[in-house]
Design an enzyme around this catalytic site. Sequence first.
Site, mmCIF file in Angstrom:
data_model
loop_
_atom_site.group_PDB
_atom_site.id
_atom_site.type_symbol
_atom_site.label_atom_id
_atom_site.label_comp_id
_atom_site.label_asym_id
_atom_site.label_seq_id
_atom_site.Cartn_x
_atom_site.Cartn_y
_atom_site.Cartn_z
ATOM 1 C CG LEU A 21 -1.748 1.017 1.746
ATOM 2 C CD1 LEU A 21 -2.864 1.185 2.421
ATOM 3 C CD2 LEU A 21 -0.622 1.696 2.411
ATOM 4 C CG ASN A 22 1.901 3.704 -2.926
ATOM 5 O OD1 ASN A 22 1.947 2.905 -3.934
ATOM 6 N ND2 ASN A 22 2.465 4.987 -3.556
ATOM 7 C CG ASP A 23 0.647 8.024 -2.415
ATOM 8 O OD1 ASP A 23 1.947 7.616 -2.186
ATOM 9 O OD2 ASP A 23 0.794 8.323 -3.776
ATOM 10 C CD GLN A 37 -1.501 4.770 -6.069
ATOM 11 O OE1 GLN A 37 -0.738 4.364 -6.969
ATOM 12 N NE2 GLN A 37 -2.866 4.976 -6.821
ATOM 13 C CE1 TYR A 67 1.922 4.925 -11.067
ATOM 14 C CE2 TYR A 67 2.663 6.806 -11.020
ATOM 15 C CZ TYR A 67 3.078 5.462 -10.909
ATOM 16 O OH TYR A 67 4.726 4.645 -11.421
ATOM 17 C CB SER A 68 -2.464 9.715 -5.957
ATOM 18 O OG SER A 68 -1.718 8.470 -5.230
ATOM 19 N NE ARG A 128 3.752 11.406 -9.713
ATOM 20 C CZ ARG A 128 5.447 11.129 -10.161
ATOM 21 N NH1 ARG A 128 5.795 11.022 -11.704
ATOM 22 N NH2 ARG A 128 6.237 11.306 -9.514
ATOM 23 C CG ASP A 129 0.567 12.592 -7.096
ATOM 24 O OD1 ASP A 129 0.077 11.116 -7.897
ATOM 25 O OD2 ASP A 129 1.376 12.746 -7.030
#
Length: 472
Positions: free
Chosen positions: A38-40, A56, A99-100, A169-170
């Site tokens: 897991l990330n963001d 994520q 992605y985020s 991004r994001d």
Amino acid sequence: MTALTKDLIKLTAGAEKSSSRDDRFRQKLHLMPPVGWLNDPNGLCQLDGVYHAFFQYSPFHVEGGVKMWGHYTSRDMIDWEYQGVPLYPDQPFDCSGVYSGCAFIEGGEMYLYYTGNVKLEDSDDYDYINSGRESNTVLVTSADGMHFGHKKLIMRNSDYPSDLTLHVRDPKVWKENGTYYMLQGARTKADIGQAVIFRSEDKIHWTIHSRVETAEKFGYMWECPDYFEVDGKKILSASVQGLTGEEWKDRNVYQSGYFEVKGDILSGEYSLSDYRLWDYGFDYYAPQSFETEDGRRIQIGWMGMPDCKEYTNRTIEDGWQHCFTFPREVFVKDGVIRQRPIRELDKNKKLVKETKNCLEVQGCAVYEAHICHIRQNQFRAVLAEDLTVEYKDNKFALVFTDERNKKISCGRNIRCADIDCVEDVRILADKSSVEIFVNDGAYVFSTRYYPENERMVIEAEGAEITYCELRV
Ligand code: FRU
């Protein structure tokens, strides 16, 4: 649904089924991946009373692989239910990773904006900064937060300013005076970190509005930018890569912090304060915030660190890695921006001991200790015999002392912050993490740790200590 989506659903279910989910370091109060990486935090929001936390997720690789969005829901941000994967990397514009991104709520609908990552096949012809990749902005809507519509590609690199690299991004979206704004993190061709603001009248068609950067170069890439107002203060948050020099020497590889914005970020008439870290611990990155229906600003971070060579996590052996921070309320007191664990935690507390001066406990891994009215800066706590938390020489520090076997720290050593005095400390411990809020949350220190015992000692002569078990 494409054949690829069908296979990804099957493979994810298979990976999740094979995980044990009750190993020794699995958290009780913090969100983790069912299996893998897991990330963001992504798409944090509240819709019709229900909290949504997307993340994520890489179910097939404990060290991180192609990303998708996992999904948890909750009515109180304490008990969460896993809802599966709503967004797989199954389109030409997001095939190397969903992605985020964020959730924007309007008219009872959820609008999810994210970055579709495309990384072209390995080749010496690409540097993956100016060539060999795509960052696409994608929109998905949902009327109930459980069923999601088709992905709509709304911007690609050619829609972004031409002096930017392919690292954009994001997206984070908000509405102001009837117009929608979207912030994205970026790296310019001159290797300068920035945030880019887009605008839209209909949430679908976006054009460039302005750029935000510091007077002097501040890192080469800003990730996961966020912008919000809390108690009259305007805050621009960014996770920054590439900070160098003395100030950043003994810190994490990348930083997450914020600038206070004076003036109007949209009109261009504004100034940015110095950058202040959200968290001074080892494990904190890519936080995202949202506003609850009762008007609180909640922030959740990833309790992890990308590209970190110094330290790691013992849960890798158990097939999973990383978790979120416990949700925090961001608030202002005495002009200072602070964080505290969400108040929903109060109903899970069972008071075990109220005492003065010192406390020694054994046998509980998930607890909150609150030490207040600290006198003459006297504060020291030792968790699981090898994590010392102390105030000394005008510094508040986390120090791991397991140099030999590194079992508890897994390679972490020291993190500290210069603080004039210490008045109050709140320790929130879970099975494999500790978050420490100092001076009513003016400073926070978060770290993963891997205790081999449940011993905890606090020494704070003259202070009042409340110790509660957290029921989960
Ligand atoms: C931050 C980040 C984001 C990106 C995501 C990919 O940790 O690098 O910029 O969207 O992670 O997982």
